[in-house]
Design an enzyme around this catalytic site. Structure first.
Site, mmCIF file in Angstrom:
data_model
loop_
_atom_site.group_PDB
_atom_site.id
_atom_site.type_symbol
_atom_site.label_atom_id
_atom_site.label_comp_id
_atom_site.label_asym_id
_atom_site.label_seq_id
_atom_site.Cartn_x
_atom_site.Cartn_y
_atom_site.Cartn_z
ATOM 1 N N TYR A 122 -5.413 27.286 23.936
ATOM 2 C CA TYR A 122 -4.118 27.946 24.390
ATOM 3 C C TYR A 122 -3.793 27.549 25.909
ATOM 4 C CZ TYR A 122 -2.011 31.583 21.450
ATOM 5 O OH TYR A 122 -1.311 32.086 20.349
ATOM 6 N N GLU A 161 -0.434 28.272 27.584
ATOM 7 C CA GLU A 161 1.070 28.827 28.090
ATOM 8 C C GLU A 161 1.296 28.378 29.462
ATOM 9 O OE1 GLU A 161 1.132 32.943 26.644
ATOM 10 O OE2 GLU A 161 1.261 32.204 24.585
ATOM 11 N N ASP A 166 21.734 14.747 20.381
ATOM 12 C CA ASP A 166 20.424 15.126 19.438
ATOM 13 C C ASP A 166 20.109 13.724 18.826
ATOM 14 O OD1 ASP A 166 18.933 15.594 17.265
ATOM 15 O OD2 ASP A 166 20.155 17.372 16.810
ATOM 16 N N LYS A 194 10.403 10.918 13.572
ATOM 17 C CA LYS A 194 11.294 10.143 12.716
ATOM 18 C C LYS A 194 10.854 8.709 12.867
ATOM 19 C CE LYS A 194 14.476 13.861 11.583
ATOM 20 N NZ LYS A 194 14.374 15.055 12.518
HETATM 21 N N1 DSN Z 1 15.399 17.591 7.944
HETATM 22 C C1 DSN Z 1 16.071 16.289 8.981
HETATM 23 C C2 DSN Z 1 16.255 15.070 8.008
HETATM 24 O O1 DSN Z 1 15.893 14.787 7.156
HETATM 25 O O2 DSN Z 1 17.375 14.584 8.754
HETATM 26 C C3 DSN Z 1 16.519 16.875 10.099
HETATM 27 O O3 DSN Z 1 15.986 17.806 10.465
#
Ligand code: DSN
Length: 426
Positions: free
Chosen positions: A46, A48, A193, A223
């Site tokens: 933990y 925090e 974003d 991603k």
């Molecule tokens: N779920 C994501 C996507 O596939 O674009 C976005 O949060």
């Protein structure tokens, strides 16, 4: 592993990933080092608070790990400050909204049916109940160009306190300078974003909004950025004392954001994930990451062209980034996006169904199929391989009810995929 059921399922998932090609644009394959950090004993701890200001003892290692992640994120995205604790992209976005807005304030974001994300005010989300969302969108679906004149007119009329540049289903480039000019005119905080394109920005394959007048970036880390599942916020400003509520100024953004992530919205950070983020950020700072980022776009452009040559109709007629959106009913008579997803799954090509602009079909069975090249680029595929993928897709979708043809294609895709090991196998 003593839990043989889960052990078998891990092995089965490794096999699935090795024998197929991941074309979902928001997915990727991480390195062995990222997996090692994720599976480390930091999951026991933990922490925090923030480095040097924790609520539990025993932080001599976690403080260094988190500080490394922060410094590397700042360097990658040219920020003054980074918060590496958000558990994912949605908490990162909510933390920014809450740090800057009062309930009922207005946010401007991309039309959801033109590619905006759920967290940009979809009616089913909590943020849509807390804030008032106004929209911008494409002027022309054939080119994907944003209607900046209309965006400016709506912004001047509704005076949003935040303008968001970002998307999860848009295939063209945003003009950050135009966003910044509109934001400045109406006095809005400029938030990018960048969840989908963070790796392209980090790899200097596309522009960084923070170099074009934006104040804050939010992202996921899994991603194109190719790290663990997680979130990230990078901003301009000067970090101050998080124990005291500062005025809402751009200079105070780091403090406002830190207070909102913890204790505002989250409890303890997931330190194993923070360690894995630090590893991924270091990987993204290496020169080869820039080659990877450029190759993602080169592959996406080639795949788009190959698909068009096969008669597929693409939303915006192409791509400038890592993503392609196919209008399936306009390409293959009698099929929708979900049919296409399921058919491709059967041959080991994983893509996902997605709404297209002005879609007449429902969200669970939409018209679109969304594809992306980040994961296959990580795997080592180049432009010439995109022609094969387009060919396999075309054959599978035109022969979607021919089980023998699909089984043959599955064998072909498996044999091909096994030539390109997962990075965690190397
Ligand atoms: N779920 C994501 C996507 O596939 O674009 C976005 O949060």
């Amino acid at each position: 592993m003593k839990d043989t059921k889960i052990a078998k399922l891990i092995t089965a998932e490794e096999k699935r990933q090795r024998e197929g090609l991941e074309l979902i644009p928001s997915e990727n394959y991480v390195s062995r080092d990222v997996l090692t950090a994720l599976g480390s004993v930091y999951t026991n701890k933990y922490s925090e608070g923030y480095p040097g200001k924790r609520y539990y003892g025993g932080q001599e290692n976690t403080d260094v790990v988190e500080s490394l992640a922060i410094e590397r994120a700042k360097e990658l995205f040219n920020g003054d400050h980074a918060n590496v604790q958000p558990h994912s992209g949605a908490p990162a976005n909510i933390a920014v909204y809450q740090s800057w807005l009062n309930l009922g304030d207005t946010i401007m974001a991309m039309r959801l049916d033109h590619g905006g994300h759920l967290t940009h005010g979809h009616p089913v989300t909590s943020s849509s109940k807390a804030y008032n969302f106004v929209r911008y969108g494409m002027k022309d679906i054939e080119t994907g160009e944003i209607d900046y004149d209309e965006m400016r007119a709506v912004a001047l009329k509704t005076r949003p306190k935040i303008i968001i540049a970002g998307f999860s289903g848009y295939t063209r480039t945003l003009d950050y300078d135009k966003f910044a000019a509109i934001g400045e005119e109406c006095g809005a905080l400029l938030m990018a974003d960048m969840a989908h394109v963070a790796g392209l920005i980090a790899g200097k394959a596309i522009e960084n909004p923070l170099d074009h007048g934006f104040h804050v970036l939010t992202s996921t880390t899994h991603k194109t950025l190719r790290g663990p599942r997680g979130g990230l916020i990078v901003s301009k400003g000067i970090a101050g004392n998080t124990l005291k509520a500062p005025d809402k100024t751009i200079e105070n953004l780091p403090t406002l954001i830190d207070r909102e992530v913890f204790p505002g919205f989250q409890g303890g950070p997931h330190m194993h994930t923070v360690a894995a983020k630090a590893v991924a950020f270091r990987e993204a700072l290496q020169p080869e990451f820039q080659a990877y980022a450029k190759q993602i776009i080169a592959n996406a452009k080639r795949l788009a062209t190959s698909l068009q040559k096969k008669g597929f109709k693409l939303v915006t007629n192409g791509t400038d980034n890592h993503m392609i959106l196919i209008d399936i009913p306009a390409s293959i008579k009698g099929l929708n996006g979900r049919d296409a997803q399921e058919t491709l799954d059967a041959i080991g090509l994983n893509a996902n169904c997605n709404a297209i602009p002005d879609d007449t079909l429902p969200p669970y069975r939409p018209s679109g199929l969304r594809l992306g090249t980040p994961a296959i680029t990580t795997r080592g595929l180049k432009e010439e391989h995109m022609d094969l993928i387009a060919e396999w897709m075309h054959t599978a979708l035109t022969k979607h009810s021919d089980e023998k043809a699909l089984a043959e294609l599955k064998n072909t895709v498996t044999a091909f995929s096994l030539q390109f090991p997962l990075p965690s196998d190397i």
